[in-house]
Design a protein around this motif. Structure first.
Motif, PDB file in Angstrom:
ATOM      1  N   ASP A  32       0.874  -1.187   0.000  1.00 11.00           N
ATOM      2  CA  ASP A  32       0.000   0.000   0.000  1.00 11.00           C
ATOM      3  C   ASP A  32       0.901   1.223   0.000  1.00 11.00           C
ATOM      4  O   ASP A  32       2.027   1.162   0.503  1.00 11.00           O
ATOM      5  CB  ASP A  32      -0.911   0.001   1.242  1.00 11.00           C
ATOM      6  CG  ASP A  32      -2.174   0.825   1.031  1.00 11.00           C
ATOM      7  OD1 ASP A  32      -3.273   0.236   0.966  1.00 11.00           O
ATOM      8  OD2 ASP A  32      -2.060   2.075   0.924  1.00 11.00           O
ATOM      9  N   LEU A  68      -6.204  -4.697  -5.298  1.00 10.18           N
ATOM     10  CA  LEU A  68      -7.256  -3.799  -4.798  1.00 10.18           C
ATOM     11  C   LEU A  68      -6.864  -2.333  -4.918  1.00 10.18           C
ATOM     12  O   LEU A  68      -7.750  -1.462  -4.946  1.00 10.18           O
ATOM     13  CB  LEU A  68      -7.517  -4.065  -3.301  1.00 10.18           C
ATOM     14  CG  LEU A  68      -7.802  -5.485  -2.827  1.00 10.18           C
ATOM     15  CD1 LEU A  68      -7.927  -5.493  -1.297  1.00 10.18           C
ATOM     16  CD2 LEU A  68      -9.081  -6.014  -3.466  1.00 10.18           C
ATOM     17  N   TYR A 146     -14.803   6.637 -12.917  1.00  7.55           N
ATOM     18  CA  TYR A 146     -14.279   5.546 -12.073  1.00  7.55           C
ATOM     19  C   TYR A 146     -14.728   4.194 -12.645  1.00  7.55           C
ATOM     20  O   TYR A 146     -13.910   3.263 -12.782  1.00  7.55           O
ATOM     21  CB  TYR A 146     -14.789   5.759 -10.644  1.00  7.55           C
ATOM     22  CG  TYR A 146     -14.738   4.539  -9.770  1.00  7.55           C
ATOM     23  CD1 TYR A 146     -13.522   4.063  -9.272  1.00  7.55           C
ATOM     24  CD2 TYR A 146     -15.904   3.850  -9.425  1.00  7.55           C
ATOM     25  CE1 TYR A 146     -13.475   2.935  -8.460  1.00  7.55           C
ATOM     26  CE2 TYR A 146     -15.869   2.737  -8.612  1.00  7.55           C
ATOM     27  CZ  TYR A 146     -14.649   2.277  -8.134  1.00  7.55           C
ATOM     28  OH  TYR A 146     -14.606   1.164  -7.339  1.00  7.55           O
TER      29      TYR A 146
HETATM   30  N1  LIG Z   1     -15.471  -0.853  -0.771  1.00  6.15           N
HETATM   31  C1  LIG Z   1     -16.333  -1.205  -1.721  1.00  6.15           C
HETATM   32  O1  LIG Z   1     -17.542  -1.370  -1.454  1.00  6.15           O
HETATM   33  C2  LIG Z   1     -15.880  -1.417  -3.136  1.00  6.15           C
HETATM   34  C3  LIG Z   1     -14.529  -1.380  -3.496  1.00  6.15           C
HETATM   35  N2  LIG Z   1     -14.165  -1.630  -4.796  1.00  6.15           N
HETATM   36  C4  LIG Z   1     -12.765  -1.633  -5.200  1.00  6.15           C
HETATM   37  O2  LIG Z   1     -11.990  -2.353  -4.257  1.00  6.15           O
HETATM   38  C5  LIG Z   1     -10.711  -1.760  -4.126  1.00  6.15           C
HETATM   39  C6  LIG Z   1     -10.455  -1.423  -2.657  1.00  6.15           C
HETATM   40  O3  LIG Z   1     -11.452  -0.493  -2.257  1.00  6.15           O
HETATM   41  P1  LIG Z   1     -11.566  -0.001  -0.742  1.00  6.15           P
HETATM   42  O4  LIG Z   1     -10.824  -0.933   0.138  1.00  6.15           O
HETATM   43  O5  LIG Z   1     -12.982   0.283  -0.486  1.00  6.15           O
HETATM   44  O6  LIG Z   1     -10.810   1.382  -0.865  1.00  6.15           O
HETATM   45  P2  LIG Z   1      -9.858   2.067   0.219  1.00  6.15           P
HETATM   46  O7  LIG Z   1      -9.646   3.469  -0.218  1.00  6.15           O
HETATM   47  O8  LIG Z   1     -10.349   1.793   1.595  1.00  6.15           O
HETATM   48  O9  LIG Z   1      -8.517   1.234  -0.020  1.00  6.15           O
HETATM   49  C7  LIG Z   1      -7.720   1.407  -1.163  1.00  6.15           C
HETATM   50  C8  LIG Z   1      -6.266   1.301  -0.715  1.00  6.15           C
HETATM   51  O10 LIG Z   1      -5.454   1.429  -1.887  1.00  6.15           O
HETATM   52  C9  LIG Z   1      -4.370   2.294  -1.585  1.00  6.15           C
HETATM   53  N3  LIG Z   1      -3.971   2.923  -2.835  1.00  6.15           N
HETATM   54  C10 LIG Z   1      -4.694   3.753  -3.615  1.00  6.15           C
HETATM   55  N4  LIG Z   1      -3.995   4.132  -4.686  1.00  6.15           N
HETATM   56  C11 LIG Z   1      -2.791   3.519  -4.572  1.00  6.15           C
HETATM   57  C12 LIG Z   1      -1.611   3.529  -5.363  1.00  6.15           C
HETATM   58  N5  LIG Z   1      -1.535   4.253  -6.484  1.00  6.15           N
HETATM   59  N6  LIG Z   1      -0.567   2.772  -4.959  1.00  6.15           N
HETATM   60  C13 LIG Z   1      -0.622   2.048  -3.811  1.00  6.15           C
HETATM   61  N7  LIG Z   1      -1.696   2.016  -3.006  1.00  6.15           N
HETATM   62  C14 LIG Z   1      -2.768   2.759  -3.390  1.00  6.15           C
HETATM   63  C15 LIG Z   1      -4.895   3.306  -0.575  1.00  6.15           C
HETATM   64  O11 LIG Z   1      -3.846   3.833   0.212  1.00  6.15           O
HETATM   65  C16 LIG Z   1      -5.872   2.436   0.236  1.00  6.15           C
HETATM   66  O12 LIG Z   1      -5.260   1.886   1.388  1.00  6.15           O
HETATM   67  C17 LIG Z   1     -10.686  -0.538  -5.025  1.00  6.15           C
HETATM   68  O13 LIG Z   1     -10.062  -0.881  -6.248  1.00  6.15           O
HETATM   69  C18 LIG Z   1     -12.159  -0.236  -5.252  1.00  6.15           C
HETATM   70  O14 LIG Z   1     -12.359   0.388  -6.483  1.00  6.15           O
HETATM   71  C19 LIG Z   1     -15.094  -1.932  -5.764  1.00  6.15           C
HETATM   72  C20 LIG Z   1     -16.420  -1.938  -5.456  1.00  6.15           C
HETATM   73  C21 LIG Z   1     -16.927  -1.691  -4.138  1.00  6.15           C
END
Ligand SMILES: NC(=O)C1=CN([C@@H]2O[C@H](COP(=O)(O)OP(=O)(O)OC[C@H]3O[C@@H](n4cnc5c(N)ncnc54)[C@H](O)[C@@H]3O)[C@@H](O)[C@H]2O)C=CC1
Ligand SMILES: O=C1O[C@H](COP(=O)(O)O)[C@@H](O)[C@H](O)[C@H]1O
Length: 257
Positions: A32, A68, A146
């Motif tokens: 991360d 993710l 997105y």
């Molecule tokens: N939470 C949900 O209900 C849903 C999530 N998703 C997808 O699941 C994945 C995870 O989502 P969440 O955990 O909810 O988001 P979140 O924002 O809680 O976690 C994403 C993590 O990725 C890290 N991150 C972001 N860009 C980065 C980069 N360029 N390099 C390294 N680390 C990076 C962030 O620091 C964060 O810890 C995402 O791809 C999101 O689009 C898809 C549909 C629903």
């Protein structure tokens, strides 16, 4: 020996749900751009997924990648999804192929198909009596930039499977909410994914054999307009939760009721 799994975006919500259920089951390498806040079940790499060298290093000795990391905001602007979600995802797929990784699990989203929810269909399609169902064979119809970036990630997965024989599953995740389904939000209740079903689903993505798949990642909600049959058939996904078993934040029926 346990499989070694690289989890990108490990510090986020989906990563927390996965590690909450599977911390002891695999050899984890977590990545991360944000450093960890507490104890972690494996090595933690602080890196950005657009950093090709760091991603290649993190990929060494890895069997399965759960990807993710990215900008999860439906309202995210183009420059962010282009960098984090499209360029970052291509970097991950390319490094995975070069490192000899067997399988990549890609976190796609309901927003890749959000524009099937037309004015004519909603809100009825969010209700249990309505039989409108998306099954993963439909073309993307993103509801925002997105969602476009998630459709691009699915297409990158298709390319890396066809060209390099990488096993790829794209999970169109619904609405991950801890403890109970979203309250006063019909759409969110229809696509609720509980934390334990999330961990179980990604466990099945690590374990199952497949070529290229698109599945929906939701619990077994009565209201669903996303089919989970493909996930059941290909991955042996067996969700335990159902948003209909809740009244607000309170569970009123047991899982097998
Ligand atoms: N939470 C949900 O209900 C849903 C999530 N998703 C997808 O699941 C994945 C995870 O989502 P969440 O955990 O909810 O988001 P979140 O924002 O809680 O976690 C994403 C993590 O990725 C890290 N991150 C972001 N860009 C980065 C980069 N360029 N390099 C390294 N680390 C990076 C962030 O620091 C964060 O810890 C995402 O791809 C999101 O689009 C898809 C549909 C629903
Ligand atoms: O892809 C995602 O979808 C969920 C659910 O979408 P919403 O528009 O009903 O909130 C969202 O919460 C999450 O942040 C996003 O990454």
């Amino acid at each position: 020996m346990a499989q070694s799994v690289l989890l990108t975006g490990a510090a986020g919500r989906v990563g927390t749900a996965i590690l909450g259920g599977l911390a002891d089951d695999y050899e984890w390498r977590l990545l991360d751009r944000d450093p960890p806040t507490g104890d972690q079940p494996g090595e933690f790499v602080v890196a950005d997924i657009t950093d090709d060298e760091a991603v290649r290093e993190a990929m060494e000795g890895i069997d399965v990648v759960i990807h993710l990391a990215g900008d999860p905001r439906p309202e995210a602007p183009w420059n962010s999804v282009l960098t984090n979600n499209i360029d970052g995802t291509q970097t991950v797929f390319e490094a995975a192929v070069d490192a000899g990784v067997e399988t990549v699990v890609f976190a796609s989203s309901n927003h890749a198909v959000g524009n099937y929810e037309t004015e004519e269909r909603t809100p009825e399609m969010y209700r249990a009596h309505d039989d409108y169902l998306l099954d993963g064979t439909e073309l993307p119809r993103p509801s925002n930039l997105y969602g476009v970036s998630k459709a691009a990630g699915e297409t990158l997965g298709r390319y890396y499977h066809d060209e390099y024989d990488l096993s790829v599953v794209c999970v169109r995740i619904g609405n991950l909410t801890e403890g109970h389904p979203p309250i006063d939000y019909e759409r969110g209740q229809a696509m609720w994914l509980s934390y334990r079903d999330c961990a179980h689903l990604f466990d099945r993505c690590i374990q199952a054999d497949y070529d290229y798949e698109i599945v929906y990642g939701i619990s077994d909600n009565d209201r669903k307009y996303y089919s989970i049959e493909r996930a059941r058939d290909v991955l042996d996904y067996d969700p335990q939760d159902n948003s209909a078993h809740y009244d607000g934040d309170e569970r009123v029926l047991e899982p097998d009721a």
